[in-house]
Design an enzyme around this catalytic site. Structure first.
Site, PDB file in Angstrom:
ATOM      1  N   ASP A   1       0.789  -1.609   0.335  1.00  7.54           N
ATOM      2  CA  ASP A   1       0.104  -0.175  -0.209  1.00  7.54           C
ATOM      3  C   ASP A   1       1.113   0.713  -0.056  1.00  7.54           C
ATOM      4  O   ASP A   1       0.888   1.706   1.386  1.00  7.54           O
ATOM      5  CB  ASP A   1      -0.764  -0.092   1.210  1.00  7.54           C
ATOM      6  CG  ASP A   1      -1.865  -1.066   1.039  1.00  7.54           C
ATOM      7  OD1 ASP A   1      -2.888  -0.860   0.511  1.00  7.54           O
ATOM      8  OD2 ASP A   1      -2.285  -2.347   2.151  1.00  7.54           O
TER       9      ASP A   1
ATOM     10  N   ARG B   1       4.277   2.669   3.275  1.00  6.54           N
ATOM     11  CA  ARG B   1       4.589   1.480   3.790  1.00  6.54           C
ATOM     12  C   ARG B   1       6.171   1.879   3.889  1.00  6.54           C
ATOM     13  O   ARG B   1       7.074   1.500   4.427  1.00  6.54           O
ATOM     14  CB  ARG B   1       3.925   0.260   2.908  1.00  6.54           C
ATOM     15  CG  ARG B   1       2.872  -0.118   3.552  1.00  6.54           C
ATOM     16  CD  ARG B   1       2.064   0.371   4.685  1.00  6.54           C
ATOM     17  NE  ARG B   1       0.708  -0.138   4.035  1.00  6.54           N
ATOM     18  CZ  ARG B   1      -0.382   0.159   4.927  1.00  6.54           C
ATOM     19  NH1 ARG B   1       0.529   1.164   6.645  1.00  6.54           N
ATOM     20  NH2 ARG B   1      -0.967   0.273   5.194  1.00  6.54           N
TER      21      ARG B   1
ATOM     22  N   ARG C   1      -6.774  10.320   1.853  1.00  6.93           N
ATOM     23  CA  ARG C   1      -6.423   9.419   1.070  1.00  6.93           C
ATOM     24  C   ARG C   1      -7.284   9.301  -0.677  1.00  6.93           C
ATOM     25  O   ARG C   1      -6.846   9.442  -1.493  1.00  6.93           O
ATOM     26  CB  ARG C   1      -7.005   8.418   1.271  1.00  6.93           C
ATOM     27  CG  ARG C   1      -6.087   7.839   2.845  1.00  6.93           C
ATOM     28  CD  ARG C   1      -7.225   6.736   3.495  1.00  6.93           C
ATOM     29  NE  ARG C   1      -6.771   5.482   2.029  1.00  6.93           N
ATOM     30  CZ  ARG C   1      -6.731   4.279   2.697  1.00  6.93           C
ATOM     31  NH1 ARG C   1      -7.646   3.989   4.254  1.00  6.93           N
ATOM     32  NH2 ARG C   1      -6.228   2.852   2.085  1.00  6.93           N
TER      33      ARG C   1
ATOM     34  N   LYS D   1      -8.947   0.379  -5.448  1.00 10.89           N
ATOM     35  CA  LYS D   1      -9.926   0.349  -4.550  1.00 10.89           C
ATOM     36  C   LYS D   1     -10.555   0.858  -3.368  1.00 10.89           C
ATOM     37  O   LYS D   1     -10.418   2.348  -4.419  1.00 10.89           O
ATOM     38  CB  LYS D   1      -8.902  -0.119  -3.417  1.00 10.89           C
ATOM     39  CG  LYS D   1      -8.270   1.123  -3.130  1.00 10.89           C
ATOM     40  CD  LYS D   1      -6.703   0.490  -2.481  1.00 10.89           C
ATOM     41  CE  LYS D   1      -5.927   1.725  -1.225  1.00 10.89           C
ATOM     42  NZ  LYS D   1      -4.482   0.585  -0.771  1.00 10.89           N
TER      43      LYS D   1
ATOM     44  N   HIS E   1     -11.796  -1.840   9.239  1.00  8.92           N
ATOM     45  CA  HIS E   1     -10.666  -2.428   9.967  1.00  8.92           C
ATOM     46  C   HIS E   1     -10.938  -3.339  11.111  1.00  8.92           C
ATOM     47  O   HIS E   1     -10.413  -3.866  11.876  1.00  8.92           O
ATOM     48  CB  HIS E   1      -9.306  -1.696  10.213  1.00  8.92           C
ATOM     49  CG  HIS E   1      -8.429  -1.470   9.746  1.00  8.92           C
ATOM     50  ND1 HIS E   1      -9.082  -0.206   8.213  1.00  8.92           N
ATOM     51  CD2 HIS E   1      -7.722  -1.657   8.577  1.00  8.92           C
ATOM     52  CE1 HIS E   1      -8.191   0.048   7.171  1.00  8.92           C
ATOM     53  NE2 HIS E   1      -7.180  -0.968   7.523  1.00  8.92           N
TER      54      HIS E   1
ATOM     55  N   ASP F   1     -10.079  -7.346   0.269  1.00  8.30           N
ATOM     56  CA  ASP F   1      -9.671  -6.711   1.219  1.00  8.30           C
ATOM     57  C   ASP F   1      -9.382  -7.642   2.358  1.00  8.30           C
ATOM     58  O   ASP F   1      -9.438  -8.835   2.327  1.00  8.30           O
ATOM     59  CB  ASP F   1     -10.552  -4.706   2.336  1.00  8.30           C
ATOM     60  CG  ASP F   1      -9.631  -4.176   2.526  1.00  8.30           C
ATOM     61  OD1 ASP F   1      -7.542  -4.430   2.821  1.00  8.30           O
ATOM     62  OD2 ASP F   1     -10.307  -3.114   2.655  1.00  8.30           O
TER      63      ASP F   1
END
Length: 339
Positions: free
Chosen positions: A66, A74, A142, A172, A185, A255
């Site tokens: 990602d 990352r 984002r 996505k 999450h 996901d």
């Protein structure tokens, strides 16, 4: 060579353990994914990704990350610059459309340079979600903007930049996470918008970029389509909306199966993802007990799913011969912090 299983798996640290190597050799994941816990420096990343590919005997095995920019990145300095968020790119687009589009392409092209140096060849980007006012900040900055046109145009350039650099893009979170008022999450978001609202706002960028090689699902319930299951485990969403109305024909990955939006144990979650029609199951955190439960319910990659996977990989390694320094200099004209 043994066939691959329909899954993408993570690893626990910066090198593979003996147990991980044996597990990957036996279970043959189609691909891998890395997170910040796996990243130390460039040479280490090359060794790690090479070891992953060696375990499955496929030098072209995709290794995902990602790498969006902003708070979802990352690879960070010194491995890669600190890139701006999607919303920062979108703000440039609003003030200067052509500059914004060029910056979106350039940033993705720069991501490709960064990733390939580390042995990574797939990026879970662009984000095509279109937030609404009051939605949870899990998407937030984002996103490129809050209207489908901005997100579509910027997402198309971001995807093209990765492909120009020989990196596999993943759009996505299909068919749209922008209305979610919870973070998937941790909790299962439910969206009560009408189908007409979803078509006009949420689905539009995905439909426009339906020729993408890969997409990731959203762990979101859309009550107008399937009030009982999130998109990831909903055959109705996958078949009627993603494959049907949106017309997406690429490889569809879930996901992360370990996210708390999904219910039941890992075997149950995995079986639901496969039954819904996702081609590939994603498990990210590298926890061995969880991975063992996942692989027990994942089929071999075959049939149309295998054909989609093979098509997705055709763009790897097909990159332009442009100079990295020139692109960095051009991008720095808009975002000096990246220079």
């Amino acid at each position: 060579m043994s066939e691959s299983k329909a899954m993408i798996l993570g690893a626990s640290g910066t090198t593979l353990t003996a147990d991980e190597k044996a597990f990957y050799r036996d279970e043959r994941p189609w691909g891998f994914i890395v997170f910040a816990r796996n990243v130390a420096e460039v040479e280490q990343m090359r060794d790690l990704t090479a070891a992953m590919r060696d375990c499955v005997g496929r030098p072209d095995a995709p290794v995902f990350v990602d790498q969006e920019g902003g708070r979802v990145q990352r690879l960070r300095p010194p491995l890669a610059p600190a890139y701006p968020s999607g919303s920062a790119l979108g703000a440039l687009y609003k003030s200067n459309r052509e500059a914004g589009l060029r910056a979106a392409w350039l940033m993705s092209r720069l991501h490709a340079f960064d990733l390939l140096k580390c042995g990574l060849n797939a990026d879970c980007l662009p984000v095509l979600d279109v937030p609404v006012e009051g939605a949870h900040d899990v998407i937030g900055s984002r996103a490129y903007g809050k209207d489908p046109e901005t997100v579509t145009e910027m997402g198309r350039e971001a995807m093209a930049g990765l492909q120009a650099g020989g990196v596999l893009p993943v759009i996505k979170h299909m068919p749209g996470h922008g209305r979610a008022f919870a973070d998937s999450h941790h909790n299962l978001p439910t969206v009560d918008a009408s189908l007409d609202e979803l078509r006009a706002h949420d689905f539009a960028p995905f439909k426009a970029l339906r020729d993408a090689p890969m997409a990731m699902t959203a762990h979101v319930v859309y009550t107008a389509i399937d009030p009982d299951n999130p998109a990831t485990t909903s055959a109705k969403v996958v078949e009627d909306i993603i494959r049907g109305e949106i017309g997406f024909e690429g490889l569809l990955m879930s996901d992360d199966v370990s996210m708390n939006a999904l219910s039941g144990d890992f075997a149950h979650r995995t079986a639901g993802i496969v039954a819904a029609g996702c081609d590939v199951v994603l498990h990210c955190n590298g926890v061995m007990d969880e991975m063992r439960a996942v692989v027990g319910r994942v089929p071999a990659l075959s049939g149309e799913a295998l054909a989609r996977a093979d098509r997705a990989l055709t763009g790897l390694g097909r990159r332009d011969d442009q100079a990295e320094a020139a692109f960095r200099e051009e991008f720095a004209a808009w975002f000096e912090a990246v220079a």
